[in-house]
Write a protein that holds these residues in place. Structure first.
Motif: not given
Length: 593
Positions: A74-81, A323-330
């Motif tokens: 998802d978007l947040g995971e990609v933004l997280n690298g 480790y909720n991957r990408g939740a913050l960035f999303t």
């Protein structure tokens, strides 16, 4: 106006809670039978001390399948690298394995050099097994002179042992252990034959599935860490109570005397010469020179304040668990897009309140004042990441998605908010008439000028939060986990209170010196805490971290500059709003002719 704002906030709340449910749901029920396939993904590798400098797992010459299968992210995971691919291990549920070969290969001299460089730079890798994070180091090196890695003896781990804990049909925990004897010497620049192997052992545990992520947040909840966090709060509260208490007593005493002096009986009124802050009552509500820029800054500050409040709401209800991957960035992207209407409404309504005319200009400024510098910073840092071939570089598809969000959500809401603010047509409530010509501002000593006032205004709020900043920085730019959001929220409330009170005090002293140009200065003084935070960034980078290299340095100072700029706008808005309420109150309380 109030009805429009309430509807907009209600819509954001509903969308945020829909987002909460989306984040916490999972397509897997995490229940398995013996022999069932368990999802296992390799994520990224990189220097341990440089969290932004990460690379794809198979960028290093591991045993890779012919067709690397990538996981849809998802978007947040990609933004997280994150760049997850199916790991080269087969570990079905409850199937123990003795040492088993992944592959045997001859490492070329170039591949040996790659692994040697990675080991010397303390590269680690990250994987996810049933959504549980796993970390491991590539190898170890030994040298007598720690400052000279050229003379080090470098070893690559060739065997990985997985310890997996389970409770009935759930996986509870995963560990990686490296055999110190199963290594390959990579010291010399020559071809090396290596057989990569792994083994698996399953062990039963009584830990329930619901508590399997608790260990990742326990470090924040250890007694000595909690003592430091609570000491931070107590230190902040004591500092605030003492200093603001002294300021409050002085201010109340002076104001009381001022009110007595400025409200005498009718006979003595004509004989008394006005001085101090009452003397400038005809100029204190004179609008600032750069109306559009000032109104846009107020609008963006209001939006960022709303963004922070919603982020705290999500954190306090448990969305950002470890480790909720990408939740913050999303969450940041979605809420920023949805709150753009608040920026448009706040800036346009305030702009027309102070008799602005060009509403298109104010919307352009509101849409670019923060996102413009952020976009330029992103372009530079993304170019650096592309040059390094790092996973921190966003793929073209993700950039298109963000552009579409900005085009289809952010911009329309900004315009709609601006139109609503323009049509509100509320008048500026000034208790005193403004003179046609401004009074001359007397010459002030250096400590009453803007730079000195900003230094004083930023130091006190910064002193209330600096202890907690270390833990936040260690979490964002390190490998510590921060989960005590309730304490962080208390610190944030203290920050707002101190910022507001200090700005009120400085505004009063400025008006008492017959300086009526307080609008812009109250904003600058409120936002000056952001400059102190950026100064702490430099201290943290040099004295509290081991980050190095051009890419990591660029990412750290580039994105922290954007974050501190956001704090500058947000706290500047808080400082101005508090000063405006105070100024209106004191001039309402006296008789202005």
């Amino acid at each position: 106006m109030e009805k429009s704002t309430a509807c907009l906030v209600s819509a954001i709340v509903i969308l945020c809670f829909c987002f909460i449910n989306h984040v916490k749901s999972d397509s897997l029920d995490h229940r398995y039978k013996e022999g069932d396939f368990v999802p296992f993904y390799a994520n990224k590798v990189g220097p341990f001390h440089n969290p932004s400098e990460t690379y794809r797992y198979f960028d290093l010459p591991f045993c890779a399948p012919d067709n690397v299968e990538e996981k849809k992210e998802d978007l947040g995971e990609v933004l997280n690298g994150d760049r997850l691919v199916v790991a080269p291990y087969k570990m079905d549920f409850l199937i123990n394995k003795k040492p088993e070969s992944i592959c045997g290969k001859k490492l070329t001299r170039n591949e040996v050099a790659q692994f040697r460089h990675a080991v010397l730079k303390d590269y680690f890798y990250q994987m996810y097994y049933d959504d549980l994070p796993i970390w491991g180091f590539l190898g170890r090196f030994e040298n007598d002179d720690k400052d000279d890695t050229n003379e080090a003896t470098v070893y690559l781990f060739r065997h990985v042992h997985f310890e997996i804990l389970y409770n009935k049909d759930n996986i509870i925990d995963v560990f990686i252990r490296n055999d110190p004897n199963a290594v390959v010497d990579l010291t010399e620049d020559r071809e090396v034959d290596v057989d990569f192997t792994y083994s698996v052992r399953w062990t039963q545990t009584d830990i329930p599935f619901e508590k399997r992520l608790e260990k990742y947040s326990q470090t924040s909840s250890l007694s000595h860490h909690l003592e430091i966090h609570w000491f931070s709060i107590i230190n902040s509260c004591v500092t605030v109570l003492l200093l603001t208490g002294f300021l409050a007593m002085i201010l109340m005493r002076v104001l009381k005397n001022d009110f007595v002096k400025f409200t005498p009986d009718e006979e003595a009124l004509d004989d008394q010469e006005e001085s101090g802050w009452k003397y400038i009552h005809g100029d204190v509500f004179r609008y600032p020179r750069y109306k559009s820029l000032f109104a846009a800054a107020i609008g963006i500050g209001s939006q960022l304040f709303t963004l922070v409040i919603f982020i705290f709401m999500l954190a306090l209800v448990g969305v950002f668990y470890p480790y909720n991957r990408g939740a913050l960035f999303t969450a940041l992207v979605v809420i920023y897009a949805l709150t753009s209407g608040i920026a448009g409404y706040s800036s346009a309504s305030f702009y027309y309140m102070i008799e602005g005319k060009n509403w298109v200009k104010i919307l352009v400024l509101s849409g670019s004042l923060f996102s413009g510098p952020l976009f330029l910073t992103f372009c530079f840092l993304n170019t650096v990441a592309v040059a390094y071939n790092s996973t921190a570089a966003l793929p073209f598809g993700t950039i298109v998605v963000i552009f579409l969000i900005w085009t289809l959500v952010t911009s329309p809401l900004l315009v709609l908010g601006g139109i609503a603010g323009k049509n509100s047509r509320s008048e500026f409530q000034a208790p005193c008439r403004t003179n046609k010509y401004p009074r001359h501002i007397p010459q002030l000593p250096w400590y009453r000028k803007t730079p000195a006032q900003m230094a004083m205004a930023g130091f006190l709020p910064f002193s209330a939060i600096y202890i907690e900043l270390y833990y936040i920085f260690s979490s964002v730019w390190g490998h510590q986990i921060y989960t005590i959001y309730s304490i962080l929220f208390i610190i944030f409330i203290i920050l707002l209170i101190v910022t507001a009170f200090v700005n009120v005090a400085l505004t009063y002293f400025q008006l008492a010196a017959e300086d009526h140009d307080w609008w812009g200065r109250s904003f600058l003084c409120g936002g000056s805490t952001g400059l102190f935070i950026y100064g702490y960034c430099m201290f943290f980078y040099n004295a509290r971290s081991d980050m190095s290299g051009f890419m990591q340095t660029s990412f750290f100072f580039g994105y922290m500059a954007c974050i501190c700029y956001g704090f500058f706008l947000m706290l500047g808005t808080v400082g101005f709003r508090a000063s405006l309420i105070f100024v209106r109150h004191i001039y309402h309380s006296i008789k202005c002719e």
